[in-house]
Design a protein around this motif. Sequence first.
Motif, short mmCIF file in Angstrom:
data_model
loop_
_atom_site.label_atom_id
_atom_site.label_comp_id
_atom_site.label_asym_id
_atom_site.label_seq_id
_atom_site.Cartn_x
_atom_site.Cartn_y
_atom_site.Cartn_z
N GLU A 168 0.87 -1.18 0.00
CA GLU A 168 0.00 0.00 0.00
C GLU A 168 0.90 1.23 0.00
O GLU A 168 1.76 1.35 0.87
N PRO A 169 0.73 2.13 -0.97
CA PRO A 169 1.58 3.33 -0.99
C PRO A 169 1.37 4.19 0.26
O PRO A 169 0.25 4.38 0.72
N LEU A 170 2.47 4.69 0.80
CA LEU A 170 2.44 5.62 1.92
C LEU A 170 2.79 6.99 1.34
O LEU A 170 3.85 7.17 0.75
N THR A 171 1.86 7.92 1.47
CA THR A 171 2.00 9.22 0.83
C THR A 171 1.83 10.34 1.86
O THR A 171 1.36 10.08 2.98
N PRO A 172 2.17 11.56 1.50
CA PRO A 172 1.93 12.68 2.43
C PRO A 172 0.45 12.81 2.80
O PRO A 172 0.11 13.27 3.89
N ASP A 173 -0.44 12.35 1.91
CA ASP A 173 -1.88 12.45 2.16
C ASP A 173 -2.39 11.43 3.18
O ASP A 173 -3.43 11.63 3.79
N ASN A 174 -1.69 10.28 3.34
CA ASN A 174 -2.22 9.25 4.23
C ASN A 174 -1.29 8.88 5.38
O ASN A 174 -1.62 8.00 6.17
N ILE A 175 -0.16 9.54 5.50
CA ILE A 175 0.80 9.17 6.55
C ILE A 175 0.23 9.40 7.95
O ILE A 175 0.52 8.64 8.87
N ALA A 176 -0.64 10.38 8.11
CA ALA A 176 -1.25 10.63 9.43
C ALA A 176 -2.13 9.45 9.83
O ALA A 176 -2.25 9.14 11.03
N LEU A 177 -2.73 8.77 8.87
CA LEU A 177 -3.57 7.60 9.16
C LEU A 177 -2.73 6.47 9.75
O LEU A 177 -3.17 5.75 10.65
N LEU A 178 -1.50 6.33 9.28
CA LEU A 178 -0.59 5.32 9.84
C LEU A 178 -0.21 5.67 11.28
O LEU A 178 -0.25 4.80 12.16
#
Length: 147
Positions: free
Chosen positions: A44-54
Amino acid sequence: MRLIAKHEWFGGEIWWHSFPVGESPSQVFVACSDLFLWGCADLEPLTPDNIALLDEAAGELTAIDDCYGPEWAPRLFCCRTRKMRPQGAYYKYIPDQFRDKFDACGPERQPTFGDPQSAAQAIEARQGGNGKAGAVHESAVPEGNAP
């Protein structure tokens, strides 16, 4: 990289790919092989848009269990990103204290060829309920290939 160090993810959950200078920027991924389909390599790509979800997933699971929370956070991140529960057969590996977090990621999945057990079957097999750990649901066997 700070997030990786913060949660001590050094066991292979976070992958990256670097390109030669001047080409595409580096990419970062979260490994989720076998999480959604059995026998499937997946990232699953980790991007600036979803890193907070991690980071959020890590915080929630660590609050429940500070030993195993960080280990399971990347998988929860993938499920939340895809809005999908893990395949049923994978539930036998998920610690009981985290199961409701994974259940909240999406609707219950029905057994298929790439997802051979329901979550209930996997959990029961793990607990020794029917003694058939690894049993394949009949709907997962292609027609004409029944044992």
